[in-house]
Motif scaffolding. Structure first.
Motif, short mmCIF file in Angstrom:
data_model
loop_
_atom_site.label_atom_id
_atom_site.label_comp_id
_atom_site.label_asym_id
_atom_site.label_seq_id
_atom_site.Cartn_x
_atom_site.Cartn_y
_atom_site.Cartn_z
N MET A 196 0.83 -1.20 0.00
CA MET A 196 0.00 0.00 0.00
C MET A 196 0.86 1.25 0.00
SD MET A 196 -3.17 -0.22 -0.21
CE MET A 196 -4.63 0.28 0.56
N GLY A 197 1.92 1.23 0.81
CA GLY A 197 2.77 2.40 0.92
C GLY A 197 3.50 2.71 -0.37
N ILE A 198 3.89 1.66 -1.10
CA ILE A 198 4.61 1.86 -2.36
C ILE A 198 3.70 2.51 -3.39
CG2 ILE A 198 5.78 0.68 -4.25
CD1 ILE A 198 6.65 -1.43 -2.20
N LEU A 199 2.45 2.01 -3.48
CA LEU A 199 1.50 2.60 -4.43
C LEU A 199 1.22 4.06 -4.11
CD1 LEU A 199 -1.17 -0.17 -5.06
CD2 LEU A 199 0.37 0.85 -6.70
N ARG A 200 1.07 4.36 -2.83
CA ARG A 200 0.80 5.74 -2.43
C ARG A 200 1.98 6.64 -2.79
NH1 ARG A 200 -1.06 6.03 3.37
NH2 ARG A 200 -2.92 5.18 2.41
N GLY A 201 3.19 6.13 -2.58
CA GLY A 201 4.38 6.91 -2.93
C GLY A 201 4.47 7.14 -4.42
N LEU A 202 4.15 6.09 -5.23
CA LEU A 202 4.17 6.26 -6.69
C LEU A 202 3.13 7.28 -7.14
CD1 LEU A 202 4.67 2.61 -7.95
CD2 LEU A 202 6.26 4.50 -8.14
N ARG A 203 1.97 7.25 -6.52
CA ARG A 203 0.92 8.21 -6.87
C ARG A 203 1.35 9.63 -6.57
NH1 ARG A 203 -4.52 6.24 -4.39
NH2 ARG A 203 -3.88 4.14 -4.81
N LEU A 204 1.92 9.81 -5.40
CA LEU A 204 2.37 11.16 -5.03
C LEU A 204 3.49 11.63 -5.96
CD1 LEU A 204 2.42 10.91 -1.14
CD2 LEU A 204 0.88 12.27 -2.55
N ALA A 205 4.40 10.72 -6.30
CA ALA A 205 5.49 11.10 -7.20
C ALA A 205 4.94 11.46 -8.57
CB ALA A 205 6.49 9.96 -7.30
N ALA A 206 4.00 10.67 -9.07
CA ALA A 206 3.41 10.96 -10.37
C ALA A 206 2.65 12.28 -10.33
CB ALA A 206 2.49 9.83 -10.79
N GLY A 207 1.92 12.52 -9.25
CA GLY A 207 1.20 13.78 -9.13
C GLY A 207 2.14 14.97 -9.09
N ASN A 208 3.25 14.85 -8.34
CA ASN A 208 4.23 15.94 -8.28
C ASN A 208 4.88 16.16 -9.63
OD1 ASN A 208 3.77 16.42 -5.60
ND2 ASN A 208 5.36 14.99 -4.90
N PHE A 209 5.16 15.07 -10.34
CA PHE A 209 5.77 15.17 -11.65
C PHE A 209 4.87 15.95 -12.60
CE2 PHE A 209 6.18 13.40 -15.95
CZ PHE A 209 7.50 13.74 -16.23
N PHE A 210 3.58 15.60 -12.63
CA PHE A 210 2.67 16.29 -13.54
C PHE A 210 2.42 17.73 -13.11
CE2 PHE A 210 1.33 11.92 -14.79
CZ PHE A 210 1.63 12.05 -16.12
N ARG A 211 2.42 17.99 -11.82
CA ARG A 211 2.25 19.37 -11.37
C ARG A 211 3.42 20.26 -11.79
NH1 ARG A 211 1.28 17.68 -6.06
NH2 ARG A 211 -0.66 16.58 -6.24
N LEU A 212 4.61 19.71 -11.79
CA LEU A 212 5.78 20.48 -12.18
C LEU A 212 5.72 20.89 -13.64
CD1 LEU A 212 8.73 18.63 -10.40
CD2 LEU A 212 7.88 20.92 -9.93
N TYR A 213 5.31 19.96 -14.47
CA TYR A 213 5.31 20.22 -15.90
C TYR A 213 3.96 20.72 -16.42
CZ TYR A 213 9.83 18.04 -15.92
OH TYR A 213 11.15 17.75 -15.68
N GLU A 214 2.97 20.83 -15.57
CA GLU A 214 1.65 21.25 -16.01
C GLU A 214 1.66 22.68 -16.52
OE1 GLU A 214 -1.36 21.31 -12.96
OE2 GLU A 214 -2.77 20.46 -14.38
N SER A 215 2.35 23.52 -15.86
CA SER A 215 2.36 24.93 -16.27
C SER A 215 3.10 25.12 -17.58
CB SER A 215 2.99 25.78 -15.18
OG SER A 215 4.31 25.32 -14.92
N HIS A 216 4.04 24.22 -17.93
CA HIS A 216 4.84 24.39 -19.13
C HIS A 216 4.29 23.63 -20.33
CE1 HIS A 216 7.82 26.39 -16.74
NE2 HIS A 216 7.86 25.34 -15.90
N ASP A 217 3.45 22.63 -20.11
CA ASP A 217 3.01 21.77 -21.22
C ASP A 217 1.67 22.24 -21.77
OD1 ASP A 217 5.22 20.21 -21.09
OD2 ASP A 217 4.32 18.76 -19.70
N SER A 218 1.29 21.59 -22.84
CA SER A 218 0.04 21.93 -23.51
C SER A 218 -1.14 21.32 -22.75
CB SER A 218 0.06 21.41 -24.95
OG SER A 218 0.08 20.00 -24.92
#
Length: 155
Positions: free
Chosen positions: A1-23
């Motif tokens: 459970m902890g690994i999935l939650r960490g992957l979700r948070l990492a993926a969310g942070n990744f997309f938030r970083l590039y959201e402002s720059h991407d289409s």
């Protein structure tokens, strides 16, 4: 459970970083991926469709047979055979059949109780005449012995 939650948070942070720059296409991809990860299912809103054919609310009618006409009369639905229309609804026929079934079951109950009372009365009368199953069986066996003795002498 902890690994999935960490992957979700990492993926969310990744997309938030590039959201402002991407289409905006990446944003759509991000939203659908996130919903798929969390297990939510989204259906596109469909507009209500108009029925292709019109539905008639008429009840299907049935032409009663002579037996069904008798049932309608016995149930008390109609007073005479002339009053019964040419076509009737299935619900009317089912209601009449159920009413007749109930009447027949009441008659069977009454006949059963009447038969029990008659058997009790006959049993008491037989007891007054000193007739019992035991005495009747003894008399029958005595008769059979006599008949077999007569046949044995005749041979």
């Amino acid at each position: 459970m902890g690994i999935l939650r960490g992957l979700r948070l990492a993926a969310g942070n990744f997309f938030r970083l590039y959201e402002s720059h991407d289409s905006s296409s990446l944003r759509l991809t991000r939203n659908t991926d996130f919903k798929r990860i969390t297990g939510f299912c989204t259906k596109p809103q469909e507009s209500p469709k108009a029925p292709t054919s019109t539905y008639s609310h008429r009840v299907p009618l049935h032409r009663p047979t002579d037996w069904e006409k008798r049932i309608l009369l016995w149930s008390g639905r109609f007073k005479s055979k002339d009053q019964i229309p040419e076509t009737i609804s299935f619900e009317m026929l089912d209601a009449a059949k159920n009413k007749v079934r109930v009447k027949i079951s009441y008659m069977m109950i009454a006949l059963t109780v009447l038969g029990c009372v008659v058997m009790v009365i006959e049993g008491k009368q037989a007891a007054r005449r000193n007739e019992s199953l035991t005495s009747l069986n003894l008399e029958k066996k005595a008769r059979m012995r006599e008949e077999s003795a007569i046949k044995a002498k005749a041979e």
